[in-house]
Design a protein around this motif. Structure first.
Motif, PDB file in Angstrom:
ATOM      1  N   SER A  61      11.508   5.418  52.446  1.00  0.00           N
ATOM      2  CA  SER A  61      12.143   5.415  51.123  1.00  0.00           C
ATOM      3  C   SER A  61      12.943   4.160  50.809  1.00  0.00           C
ATOM      4  O   SER A  61      13.064   3.780  49.644  1.00  0.00           O
ATOM      5  N   TYR A 110      11.465   8.800  46.857  1.00  0.00           N
ATOM      6  CA  TYR A 110      10.420   8.113  47.605  1.00  0.00           C
ATOM      7  C   TYR A 110      10.198   6.708  47.062  1.00  0.00           C
ATOM      8  O   TYR A 110      10.375   6.440  45.876  1.00  0.00           O
ATOM      9  N   ALA A 125       7.068   9.678  54.211  1.00  0.00           N
ATOM     10  CA  ALA A 125       7.494   9.007  52.980  1.00  0.00           C
ATOM     11  C   ALA A 125       9.015   8.874  52.935  1.00  0.00           C
ATOM     12  O   ALA A 125       9.541   7.875  52.432  1.00  0.00           O
ATOM     13  N   GLU A 157       5.995  14.374  53.655  1.00  0.00           N
ATOM     14  CA  GLU A 157       7.317  14.161  53.095  1.00  0.00           C
ATOM     15  C   GLU A 157       8.221  13.444  54.089  1.00  0.00           C
ATOM     16  O   GLU A 157       9.031  12.592  53.704  1.00  0.00           O
TER      17      GLU A 157
END
Length: 106
Positions: free
Chosen positions: A35, A50, A31, A28
């Protein structure tokens, strides 16, 4: 080594010696950093979701980040950042194609 024809690259949260990569939210985080790299460029609020070119997911119980080749075409330095992240952390990388989920029946 990633081939130049790979459509998608899966960075897996498993090191080459088989250990689970930490911290547990690494996918996370990676990513999230990516973004703003998206078709049409960053838009107001794009940091809240994302990029379609860098998606965290879990496959067979393993955290992964799916990095689409279009990121390389759009911003080579962002692609290199992702690939070098995998290399620097000794993560397993696989070339594949993410298939859409089929609707459940019944």
């Amino acid at each position: 080594m990633v081939s130049s024809t790979a459509k998608e690259v899966f960075i897996q949260g498993i090191t080459r010696d088989g250990r689970t990569f930490r911290p547990s939210d690494w996918a996370e985080r990676l990513a999230g950093v990516m973004s703003s790299f998206r078709p049409g460029g960053p838009q107001p609020g794009s940091h809240l979701g994302y990029s379609p070119w860098c998606i965290p997911t879990t496959l067979n119980g393993v955290k992964c980040v799916v990095v689409n080749r279009e990121l390389r075409d759009y911003e080579p330095m962002a692609w290199d950042f992702c690939i070098n992240f995998a290399k620097d952390n000794d993560l397993q990388v696989a070339e594949a194609c993410l298939l859409p989920e089929l609707p459940r029946q019944g």
